[in-house]
Design a protein around this motif. Sequence first.
Motif, PDB file in Angstrom:
ATOM      1  N   ASP A  77       0.817  -1.070   0.171  1.00 21.56           N
ATOM      2  CA  ASP A  77       0.017   0.010  -0.027  1.00 21.56           C
ATOM      3  C   ASP A  77       1.063   1.137  -0.011  1.00 21.56           C
ATOM      4  OD1 ASP A  77      -2.317  -1.646   0.136  1.00 21.56           O
ATOM      5  OD2 ASP A  77      -2.675  -1.515   2.333  1.00 21.56           O
ATOM      6  N   ALA A  78       1.945   1.413   0.758  1.00 20.08           N
ATOM      7  CA  ALA A  78       2.949   2.670   0.752  1.00 20.08           C
ATOM      8  C   ALA A  78       3.449   2.658  -0.653  1.00 20.08           C
ATOM      9  CB  ALA A  78       3.737   2.267   1.868  1.00 20.08           C
ATOM     10  N   PHE A  79       3.889   1.745  -1.287  1.00 25.72           N
ATOM     11  CA  PHE A  79       4.607   1.936  -2.461  1.00 25.72           C
ATOM     12  C   PHE A  79       3.473   2.311  -3.338  1.00 25.72           C
ATOM     13  CE2 PHE A  79       8.109  -0.624  -1.068  1.00 25.72           C
ATOM     14  CZ  PHE A  79       9.063   0.090  -1.506  1.00 25.72           C
ATOM     15  N   VAL A  80       2.206   1.783  -3.694  1.00 20.68           N
ATOM     16  CA  VAL A  80       1.179   2.073  -4.360  1.00 20.68           C
ATOM     17  C   VAL A  80       0.968   3.650  -4.252  1.00 20.68           C
ATOM     18  CG1 VAL A  80      -1.301   1.975  -4.649  1.00 20.68           C
ATOM     19  CG2 VAL A  80       0.190  -0.070  -4.674  1.00 20.68           C
ATOM     20  N   ARG A  81       0.791   4.173  -2.927  1.00 28.43           N
ATOM     21  CA  ARG A  81       0.626   5.442  -2.832  1.00 28.43           C
ATOM     22  C   ARG A  81       1.925   6.414  -3.280  1.00 28.43           C
ATOM     23  NH1 ARG A  81      -0.793   3.689   2.299  1.00 28.43           N
ATOM     24  NH2 ARG A  81       0.966   4.243   3.417  1.00 28.43           N
ATOM     25  N   LEU A  82       3.312   6.024  -3.036  1.00 25.05           N
ATOM     26  CA  LEU A  82       4.238   6.630  -3.610  1.00 25.05           C
ATOM     27  C   LEU A  82       4.211   6.685  -5.148  1.00 25.05           C
ATOM     28  CD1 LEU A  82       7.020   5.445  -0.871  1.00 25.05           C
ATOM     29  CD2 LEU A  82       6.042   7.702  -1.109  1.00 25.05           C
ATOM     30  N   PHE A  83       4.154   5.448  -5.663  1.00 23.26           N
ATOM     31  CA  PHE A  83       4.030   5.397  -7.109  1.00 23.26           C
ATOM     32  C   PHE A  83       3.017   6.495  -7.816  1.00 23.26           C
ATOM     33  CE2 PHE A  83       6.254   1.422  -6.974  1.00 23.26           C
ATOM     34  CZ  PHE A  83       7.548   1.931  -7.186  1.00 23.26           C
ATOM     35  N   SER A  84       1.793   6.437  -7.163  1.00 25.39           N
ATOM     36  CA  SER A  84       0.528   7.367  -7.573  1.00 25.39           C
ATOM     37  C   SER A  84       0.947   8.761  -7.370  1.00 25.39           C
ATOM     38  CB  SER A  84      -0.630   6.944  -6.614  1.00 25.39           C
ATOM     39  OG  SER A  84      -0.960   5.860  -6.947  1.00 25.39           O
ATOM     40  N   GLN A  85       1.549   8.835  -6.203  1.00 25.48           N
ATOM     41  CA  GLN A  85       2.066  10.478  -5.941  1.00 25.48           C
ATOM     42  C   GLN A  85       3.142  10.841  -6.937  1.00 25.48           C
ATOM     43  OE1 GLN A  85       3.927  11.111  -2.126  1.00 25.48           O
ATOM     44  NE2 GLN A  85       4.356  13.311  -2.491  1.00 25.48           N
ATOM     45  N   ALA A  86       4.116   9.931  -7.308  1.00 30.63           N
ATOM     46  CA  ALA A  86       4.937  10.169  -8.677  1.00 30.63           C
ATOM     47  C   ALA A  86       4.392  10.746  -9.637  1.00 30.63           C
ATOM     48  CB  ALA A  86       6.127   9.268  -8.553  1.00 30.63           C
ATOM     49  N   VAL A  87       3.295   9.816 -10.080  1.00 32.41           N
ATOM     50  CA  VAL A  87       2.653   9.897 -11.290  1.00 32.41           C
ATOM     51  C   VAL A  87       1.892  11.177 -11.281  1.00 32.41           C
ATOM     52  CG1 VAL A  87       0.658   9.207 -12.704  1.00 32.41           C
ATOM     53  CG2 VAL A  87       2.404   7.317 -12.044  1.00 32.41           C
ATOM     54  N   ASP A  88       1.063  11.539 -10.308  1.00 36.04           N
ATOM     55  CA  ASP A  88       0.387  12.711 -10.358  1.00 36.04           C
ATOM     56  C   ASP A  88       1.410  14.116 -10.296  1.00 36.04           C
ATOM     57  OD1 ASP A  88      -1.631  11.407  -9.616  1.00 36.04           O
ATOM     58  OD2 ASP A  88      -1.941  11.625  -7.651  1.00 36.04           O
ATOM     59  N   GLU A  89       2.683  13.862  -9.834  1.00 36.91           N
ATOM     60  CA  GLU A  89       3.682  15.189  -9.750  1.00 36.91           C
ATOM     61  C   GLU A  89       4.509  14.847 -10.829  1.00 36.91           C
ATOM     62  OE1 GLU A  89       5.488  15.050  -6.157  1.00 36.91           O
ATOM     63  OE2 GLU A  89       3.642  15.499  -4.865  1.00 36.91           O
ATOM     64  N   GLN A  90       4.169  13.987 -11.744  1.00 41.03           N
ATOM     65  CA  GLN A  90       5.101  13.626 -13.033  1.00 41.03           C
ATOM     66  C   GLN A  90       6.687  13.737 -12.808  1.00 41.03           C
ATOM     67  OE1 GLN A  90       4.019  16.847 -15.766  1.00 41.03           O
ATOM     68  NE2 GLN A  90       2.012  15.777 -16.104  1.00 41.03           N
ATOM     69  N   LYS A  91       6.743  12.817 -11.611  1.00 44.90           N
ATOM     70  CA  LYS A  91       7.989  12.549 -11.207  1.00 44.90           C
ATOM     71  C   LYS A  91       8.921  11.046 -11.950  1.00 44.90           C
ATOM     72  CE  LYS A  91       8.241  15.396  -6.962  1.00 44.90           C
ATOM     73  NZ  LYS A  91       8.726  15.372  -5.658  1.00 44.90           N
ATOM     74  N   GLU A  92       9.881  11.089 -12.087  1.00 39.08           N
ATOM     75  CA  GLU A  92      10.399   9.852 -12.367  1.00 39.08           C
ATOM     76  C   GLU A  92      10.629   8.948 -11.270  1.00 39.08           C
ATOM     77  OE1 GLU A  92      15.037   8.138 -14.111  1.00 39.08           O
ATOM     78  OE2 GLU A  92      13.967  10.030 -14.914  1.00 39.08           O
ATOM     79  N   VAL A  93      10.234   7.486 -11.322  1.00 38.12           N
ATOM     80  CA  VAL A  93      10.490   6.509 -10.306  1.00 38.12           C
ATOM     81  C   VAL A  93      11.773   5.952 -10.382  1.00 38.12           C
ATOM     82  CG1 VAL A  93       9.087   4.921  -9.066  1.00 38.12           C
ATOM     83  CG2 VAL A  93       7.993   6.837  -9.868  1.00 38.12           C
ATOM     84  N   SER A  94      12.437   5.678  -9.451  1.00 33.74           N
ATOM     85  CA  SER A  94      13.583   4.737  -9.660  1.00 33.74           C
ATOM     86  C   SER A  94      13.187   3.334  -9.256  1.00 33.74           C
ATOM     87  CB  SER A  94      14.597   5.088  -8.740  1.00 33.74           C
ATOM     88  OG  SER A  94      15.139   6.410  -9.307  1.00 33.74           O
TER      89      SER A  94
END
Length: 59
Positions: free
Chosen positions: A42-59
């Motif tokens: 759940d924590a990773f899902v929230r972080l990935f969703s936040q990154a997508v919303d903010e258009q940030k690259e995810v490593s």
Amino acid sequence: MMDRLKELERAAQDAEEELFASQCRRLEKEYRKKEYRNEVVDAFVRLFSQAVDEQKEVS
């Protein structure tokens, strides 16, 4: 003096490595519990969703 310092540094490193290894084993044991696994996912899902919303690259 320098030999003693190196000896102390080596002892500290050995202790740190053992502590790290024991913490890894503890985390692995805890991660096997389904409720903790779900919390992590759940924590990773929230972080990935936040990154997508903010258009940030995810490593």
